[in-house]
Design an enzyme around this catalytic site. Structure first.
Site, PDB file in Angstrom:
ATOM      1  N   PHE A   1       6.131   4.771   3.011  1.00  0.00           N
ATOM      2  CA  PHE A   1       6.783   3.521   2.629  1.00  0.00           C
ATOM      3  C   PHE A   1       5.878   2.692   1.725  1.00  0.00           C
ATOM      4  O   PHE A   1       4.730   2.398   2.098  1.00  0.00           O
ATOM      5  CB  PHE A   1       7.137   2.751   3.903  1.00  0.00           C
ATOM      6  CG  PHE A   1       7.857   1.453   3.698  1.00  0.00           C
ATOM      7  CD1 PHE A   1       9.187   1.436   3.305  1.00  0.00           C
ATOM      8  CD2 PHE A   1       7.214   0.246   3.915  1.00  0.00           C
ATOM      9  CE1 PHE A   1       9.859   0.234   3.141  1.00  0.00           C
ATOM     10  CE2 PHE A   1       7.878  -0.961   3.748  1.00  0.00           C
ATOM     11  CZ  PHE A   1       9.209  -0.956   3.358  1.00  0.00           C
TER      12      PHE A   1
ATOM     13  N   SER B   1       3.312   9.003   7.504  1.00  0.00           N
ATOM     14  CA  SER B   1       3.880   7.695   7.814  1.00  0.00           C
ATOM     15  C   SER B   1       5.416   7.727   7.764  1.00  0.00           C
ATOM     16  O   SER B   1       6.028   8.490   8.517  1.00  0.00           O
ATOM     17  CB  SER B   1       3.303   6.640   6.863  1.00  0.00           C
ATOM     18  OG  SER B   1       3.595   5.351   7.317  1.00  0.00           O
ATOM     19  N   MET B   2       6.051   6.958   6.882  1.00  0.00           N
ATOM     20  CA  MET B   2       7.504   7.057   6.756  1.00  0.00           C
ATOM     21  C   MET B   2       7.910   8.455   6.337  1.00  0.00           C
ATOM     22  O   MET B   2       8.992   8.932   6.704  1.00  0.00           O
ATOM     23  CB  MET B   2       8.054   6.043   5.749  1.00  0.00           C
ATOM     24  CG  MET B   2       9.579   6.108   5.620  1.00  0.00           C
ATOM     25  SD  MET B   2      10.295   4.915   4.459  1.00  0.00           S
ATOM     26  CE  MET B   2       9.916   5.704   2.880  1.00  0.00           C
TER      27      MET B   2
ATOM     28  N   ASP C   1      -5.792   3.036  13.367  1.00  0.00           N
ATOM     29  CA  ASP C   1      -4.806   2.937  12.295  1.00  0.00           C
ATOM     30  C   ASP C   1      -4.315   1.494  12.257  1.00  0.00           C
ATOM     31  O   ASP C   1      -3.813   0.983  13.256  1.00  0.00           O
ATOM     32  CB  ASP C   1      -3.651   3.909  12.583  1.00  0.00           C
ATOM     33  CG  ASP C   1      -2.625   4.005  11.462  1.00  0.00           C
ATOM     34  OD1 ASP C   1      -2.398   2.995  10.772  1.00  0.00           O
ATOM     35  OD2 ASP C   1      -2.022   5.075  11.293  1.00  0.00           O
TER      36      ASP C   1
ATOM     37  N   HIS D   1      -5.074   4.896   8.333  1.00  0.00           N
ATOM     38  CA  HIS D   1      -3.673   5.313   8.209  1.00  0.00           C
ATOM     39  C   HIS D   1      -3.441   6.401   7.153  1.00  0.00           C
ATOM     40  O   HIS D   1      -2.781   7.403   7.424  1.00  0.00           O
ATOM     41  CB  HIS D   1      -2.796   4.102   7.886  1.00  0.00           C
ATOM     42  CG  HIS D   1      -1.334   4.434   7.819  1.00  0.00           C
ATOM     43  ND1 HIS D   1      -0.630   4.902   8.911  1.00  0.00           N
ATOM     44  CD2 HIS D   1      -0.442   4.395   6.785  1.00  0.00           C
ATOM     45  CE1 HIS D   1       0.626   5.132   8.561  1.00  0.00           C
ATOM     46  NE2 HIS D   1       0.762   4.839   7.286  1.00  0.00           N
TER      47      HIS D   1
END
Length: 255
Positions: A25, A93-94, A194, A224
Site C-alpha cells: 500500500f 504488506s498489502m 515493525d 516493515h
C-alpha cells in the site's frame, strides 16, 4: 503522470513455474523488485505488476480503491496461468493480503503462497474514524521506508490518501473473512519489530488460514519493508526453497 524512478512493473519469462509478486500500500514494485529478480535469475517466470494509483503521486491514488488493486493482480495471475503449469504467490504488506485473497479465490490454480509482514487490519487512532475523516482531510503522514538498514529508501508516497486508506481498511476486513478458504501451503515471514504492521497481524492470519503446510519465520534484523532490509537474502532464499520443495513434490512419481 510519469512514474517515480524504480516504480516500473517487472516481467520475466522463464520456465513452467510462475510467480506473481505483489507490492504494498502506497509503495511500488521497487520495494519487492530484488525479490522478483532473484526468482527470475533462477529460471522462474515472474510477474510484478504496478498497482493502479501507485508509483506516481499520492493524489492519483485518491481515485482508486481495493477493487482496482485486486483486479490488477487478478489479471496478472490469469496471464501467468496461460503459460505456466504451476503458480506461486508472493506479497509484502498489502501485497500479502492481495496474495491471500487470490489464493482463497483461485484455490487449485495456486500451488503455494509466501507473504512478508502481511497486513490484516489498518492500525492507528484514526482507523475507525476513516469513514468520516476521509471527507475532511485528504491525506496523512506516509508509511514508506520503515527500514532498519541505513541508506536504503523505499520508493513510495510520503502521504497516505485517506479515501484509499478507507478502501484498504474495507479490503482487509473482507480478506480476514476469507482466510479460512486459504488451503495452500503457506510460508509467512514477519519482522519482530515493525512500525507499520504489528506481529499480531501475522498471528491472526496464521490462526485463521486452513493451510496444513504452514511455516512461520521470524525476521529479527528488519523493519516493515524487509525485502529491502537486512533479512532480504533470507526471504529470497527461503521463498525459493519453498517453491522448489513444492514443485518437486508435484512432479514426483506417484504410486
Amino acid at each position: 503522470m510519469p512514474l517515480l524512478p524504480g516504480a516500473e512493473p517487472f516481467r520475466h519469462d522463464g520456465g513452467e513455474v510462475g510467480v506473481l509478486v505483489c507490492h504494498g500500500f502506497t509503495g511500488s514494485p521497487q520495494s519487492v523488485r530484488p525479490w522478483a529478480e532473484y526468482l527470475a535469475e533462477r529460471g522462474l517466470t515472474v510477474s510484478l505488476p504496478l498497482l493502479p494509483g501507485h508509483g506516481t503521486r499520492w493524489q492519483d491514488m485518491q481515485v482508486t480503491g481495493w477493487q482496482d488493486w485486486y483486479a490488477e493482480v487478478d489479471r496478472a495471475l490469469w496471464s501467468l496461468r496461460e503459460r505456466c503449469s504451476q503458480i506461486f504467490l508472493c506479497g509484502l504488506s498489502m501485497g500479502g493480503a492481495l496474495a491471500l485473497r487470490l489464493a482463497a479465490k483461485h484455490q487449485e490454480a495456486v500451488s503455494g503462497v509466501v507473504v512478508v509482514n502481511p497486513a490484516n487490519r489498518v492500525h492507528g487512532l484514526g482507523a475507525r474514524a476513516l469513514p468520516v475523516l476521509r471527507h475532511l482531510v485528504p491525506s496523512t503522514k506516509g508509511i514508506a521506508s520503515d527500514i532498519a538498514k541505513e541508506g536504503v529508501e523505499e520508493v513510495g508516497y510520503h502521504r497516505v490518501p485517506l479515501h484509499a486508506a478507507y478502501s484498504f481498511r474495507r479490503f482487509l476486513q473482507l480478506v480476514d473473512r476469507e482466510l479460512p478458504q486459504v488451503t495452500q501451503p503457506l510460508l509467512l515471514l514477519h519482522s519482530t519489530q515493525d512500525h507499520v504492521v504489528p506481529p499480531a497481524d501475522s498471528a491472526r492470519i496464521l490462526a485463521r488460514v486452513s493451510s496444513r503446510d504452514l511455516t512461520e519465520r521470524l525476521l529479527e534484523r528488519s523493519y516493515h519493508v524487509a525485502t529491502l532490509d537486512h533479512d532480504a537474502a533470507t526471504i529470497f532464499e527461503e521463498s525459493y526453497a519453498f517453491i522448489g520443495r513444492l514443485t518437486r513434490q508435484e512432479s514426483a512419481p506417484r504410486g
